[in-house]
Write a protein that holds these residues in place. Structure first.
Motif, mmCIF file in Angstrom:
data_model
loop_
_atom_site.group_PDB
_atom_site.id
_atom_site.type_symbol
_atom_site.label_atom_id
_atom_site.label_comp_id
_atom_site.label_asym_id
_atom_site.label_seq_id
_atom_site.Cartn_x
_atom_site.Cartn_y
_atom_site.Cartn_z
ATOM 1 N N GLY A 1 18.596 -42.008 31.600
ATOM 2 C CA GLY A 1 19.959 -42.406 31.901
ATOM 3 C C GLY A 1 20.949 -41.263 31.778
ATOM 4 N N TYR B 1 24.343 -40.337 29.301
ATOM 5 C CA TYR B 1 24.845 -40.733 28.001
ATOM 6 C C TYR B 1 26.112 -39.974 27.681
ATOM 7 N N SER C 1 22.934 -37.177 38.445
ATOM 8 C CA SER C 1 24.075 -37.965 37.987
ATOM 9 C C SER C 1 24.879 -37.167 36.974
ATOM 10 N N SER D 1 22.385 -36.172 33.899
ATOM 11 C CA SER D 1 21.079 -36.798 33.752
ATOM 12 C C SER D 1 19.964 -35.759 33.784
#
Length: 123
Positions: free
Chosen positions: A102, A104, A56, A51
């Motif tokens: 987000g 991906y 993340s 991220s």
């Protein structure tokens, strides 16, 4: 954003390599990043993603526990530490970027791509 991947090479099975992806042209911290790879005769495949904050991460099952993705936003660079390399890890590795908060993992999620760096693992 422009991306430049580097760090590939020839290594024996069980060895390690660290790939780098240097970004320029835009604010790096606004981008979620990913690594993909393409082996000869195969489609491009997801490897790892991170991220925009680096908090993340997400990995393909095939590399989980062996590869580590990270980023240094102050250096505008993303990394892929690859340990316990196997011959099946042989591929051209590409870094990719897209804006967004987000994480991906599908290649069509990414709009910017680096040129690729060759990783060859000998048995």
């Amino acid at each position: 954003v422009q991306l430049q991947a580097s760090g590939g090479g020839l290594v024996q099975a069980g060895g390690s390599l660290r790939l780098s992806c240097a970004a320029s042209g835009r604010t790096f911290s606004n981008y979620a990043m990913g690594w993909f790879r393409q082996a000869p005769g195969k489609e491009r495949a997801f490897v790892a993603a991170i991220s925009w904050t680096g908090e993340s991460t997400y990995y393909a099952d095939s590399v989980k526990g062996r590869f580590t993705i990270s980023r240094g936003n102050a250096k505008n660079t993303m990394y892929l530490q690859m340990n316990s390399l196997k011959p099946e890890d042989t591929a051209v590795y590409y870094c990719a970027a897209r804006t967004g908060a987000g994480i991906y993992y599908r290649d069509y999620d990414f709009g910017s791509w680096g040129q690729g760096t060759q990783v060859t693992v000998s048995s």
